[in-house]
Motif scaffolding. Structure first.
Motif, short mmCIF file in Angstrom:
data_model
loop_
_atom_site.label_atom_id
_atom_site.label_comp_id
_atom_site.label_asym_id
_atom_site.label_seq_id
_atom_site.Cartn_x
_atom_site.Cartn_y
_atom_site.Cartn_z
N MET A 144 7.06 33.75 39.46
CA MET A 144 6.91 31.45 39.64
C MET A 144 5.61 31.24 40.51
O MET A 144 4.77 30.22 39.91
N ALA A 145 5.73 32.17 41.43
CA ALA A 145 4.23 31.95 42.55
C ALA A 145 2.52 32.41 42.15
O ALA A 145 2.22 32.65 42.04
N ALA A 146 3.27 32.87 40.76
CA ALA A 146 1.50 33.40 40.58
C ALA A 146 0.95 32.52 40.48
O ALA A 146 1.62 31.53 39.58
N THR A 147 -0.39 32.67 39.97
CA THR A 147 -2.02 32.04 39.98
C THR A 147 -1.85 31.81 38.42
O THR A 147 -1.44 32.91 37.52
N ALA B 168 -0.80 34.73 35.71
CA ALA B 168 -0.13 34.93 34.89
C ALA B 168 -0.67 35.15 33.68
O ALA B 168 -0.09 35.61 32.72
N ARG B 169 -2.06 34.90 32.93
CA ARG B 169 -3.06 34.71 31.95
C ARG B 169 -2.77 36.43 31.69
O ARG B 169 -2.20 37.02 30.69
N MET B 170 -2.75 37.28 33.11
CA MET B 170 -2.68 38.37 32.57
C MET B 170 -1.42 39.34 32.24
O MET B 170 -1.26 39.93 32.01
N ALA B 171 -0.99 39.01 33.35
CA ALA B 171 0.99 38.16 32.55
C ALA B 171 1.61 38.75 31.69
O ALA B 171 1.61 39.41 30.38
N ILE B 172 1.18 37.33 31.14
CA ILE B 172 1.15 37.48 29.23
C ILE B 172 0.61 38.26 28.82
O ILE B 172 1.30 39.50 27.29
N GLN B 173 -0.74 38.76 28.76
CA GLN B 173 -1.63 39.56 27.93
C GLN B 173 -0.88 41.10 28.07
O GLN B 173 -0.42 41.99 27.18
N GLN B 174 -0.25 41.62 29.14
CA GLN B 174 0.09 42.40 29.62
C GLN B 174 2.01 42.61 28.46
O GLN B 174 2.29 43.54 28.38
N PHE C 281 4.17 28.94 32.23
CA PHE C 281 4.34 29.10 32.95
C PHE C 281 2.18 29.54 33.16
O PHE C 281 1.79 30.02 32.80
N GLY C 282 2.64 29.68 35.09
CA GLY C 282 1.25 29.30 34.80
C GLY C 282 0.10 28.69 34.35
O GLY C 282 -1.22 28.90 33.97
N GLY C 283 0.71 26.73 34.18
CA GLY C 283 -0.14 26.26 33.25
C GLY C 283 -0.29 26.40 32.09
O GLY C 283 -0.93 25.54 31.53
N GLN C 284 0.34 27.62 31.79
CA GLN C 284 1.10 27.59 30.23
C GLN C 284 2.32 27.58 29.64
O GLN C 284 2.86 27.69 29.91
N THR C 285 1.77 26.85 27.87
CA THR C 285 2.82 26.84 27.84
C THR C 285 3.19 27.35 26.69
O THR C 285 2.36 26.99 26.07
N PRO D 121 2.95 30.90 18.16
CA PRO D 121 2.30 32.50 18.18
C PRO D 121 0.72 32.79 18.87
O PRO D 121 -0.13 32.26 19.45
N MET D 122 0.74 34.18 19.66
CA MET D 122 -0.45 34.42 20.75
C MET D 122 -1.04 35.65 19.63
O MET D 122 0.06 36.11 19.44
N THR D 123 -1.76 35.79 20.11
CA THR D 123 -2.33 37.28 20.24
C THR D 123 -2.70 37.94 21.40
O THR D 123 -2.72 37.22 22.65
N ARG D 124 -3.23 39.05 21.25
CA ARG D 124 -4.48 40.05 22.60
C ARG D 124 -5.59 39.43 22.05
O ARG D 124 -5.79 39.24 21.13
N ASP D 125 -6.28 39.33 23.49
CA ASP D 125 -6.78 38.79 23.67
C ASP D 125 -7.80 40.06 24.60
O ASP D 125 -6.89 40.86 25.09
N LYS D 126 -9.14 40.51 23.20
CA LYS D 126 -9.77 42.03 23.75
C LYS D 126 -10.28 41.73 25.15
O LYS D 126 -10.79 43.25 25.48
#
Length: 306
Positions: A136-139, A143-149, A184-188, A192-197
């Motif tokens: 929860m300390a992620a910027t 957080a965006r990269m973590a979700i894509q990971q 998480f990191g400002g994202q709810t 549904p989400m997909t890969r960010d190329k």
């Protein structure tokens, strides 16, 4: 990871193959997708899990001026946090608890105490994780990269397992303790989400993998996008270059291009490096100011002989 170097000369026969799956890291590069009949209800993402199964884990690495996702394959291992035989859940649990072999990579996640997953009749992959997996300390950027990971790893694991029609375009819903709406990191999360190329690295080395032990003749496999006109590689031991080469990259193809060849080397420890020179970049946003080389990836490996 940017570093300086001298121009290399071609030292091997290189095969260049255009990969039609764009910057996904799945499809051809992860596994051939196996289709099966969908059920009307959510089905667990379970499949036979042989002991020799290798699953894809995506890690965060720094190259150029940004962070990107790089892929490693790891031996499948059962996890207490995931249901037995659930390959997707187990792979995500592995992602949260293990470390990348390459020291240049890292994970944005903490160990999860529980992970579950299911695939809907329409092909949407649902991943349900415990809240202790989140840092929860992620910027917001982290957080965006973590979700894509997580999305890249989950969809790649489903493809490798041959679950439904899973592939790089599979939609993923992330639940936390079975509920939508976790922030998480400002994202709810919960939609549904997909890969960010754009999250995938513009180049990386596949083989030899980090810390791999090979025979004297071994295969080299690397991938790169068309952000540059050329990509270079070299192999060093004790800072001495023992092999090097370069390959032109197609301007028309907007996906990953695969570079593949064989090499023979005597017994010893080596580092293989793949890199793009700043002067060859087609996209100046990838340039590292003041550096001859803007993007690079490297692996250390050992040749054990025959």
């Amino acid at each position: 990871m940017a570093r300086r170097g001298r121009r290399s000369t071609a030292g091997a026969v290189v095969i260049l193959i255009a990969i039609a799956t764009s910057l996904s890291g799945c499809g051809v590069l992860d596994a051939a997708n196996k289709a099966s009949q969908s059920q009307e209800s959510q089905q667990p993402t379970s499949a036979p899990s042989p002991s020799d199964l290798k699953v894809p884990l995506y890690w965060v690495g720094q190259t150029s001026n940004s962070s990107y996702l790089f892929r490693e394959y790891s031996n499948y291992q059962a996890e207490d946090a995931a249901p037995s035989g659930d390959i997707v859940s187990t792979t995500i649990a592995m992602l949260s608890k293990t470390h990348p072999r390459d020291g240049d990579y890292h994970s944005a996640w903490k160990p999860a105490s529980r992970v579950g997953s299911s695939m809907s009749a329409t092909g949407t992959l649902t991943v349900d994780v415990s809240p202790d997996m989140f840092n929860m300390a992620a910027t917001p950027t982290e957080a965006r990269m973590a979700i894509q990971q997580l999305i890249y790893t989950a969809t790649a694991a489903a493809a490798v397992a041959g679950i439904g029609k899973a592939g790089p375009d599979t939609k993923v819903v992330i639940l936390v303790d079975g509920r939508r709406g976790f922030t998480f990191g400002g994202q709810t999360l919960g939609s549904p989400m997909t890969r960010d190329k754009a999250a995938a690295a513009p180049l990386w080395i596949i083989d030899p993998s980090q810390d791999e032990q090979t025979t004297s003749t071994f295969s080299v496999k690397m991938v790169a996008s068309n952000i540059a006109s050329k990509v270079y590689w070299d192999i060093k031991t004790n800072d001495d270059v023992v092999a090097s080469g370069e390959e032109n990259l197609s301007e028309q193809d907007d996906g990953l291009q695969e570079i593949q060849f064989s090499k023979s080397l005597p017994t010893g420890k080596y580092t293989i490096r793949m890199y793009i020179r700043t002067e060859d970049l087609r996209d100046p946003s990838f340039a590292v100011k003041g550096h001859d080389i803007s993007i690079t990836d490297d692996h250390t490996f050992t040749v054990k002989g025959r």
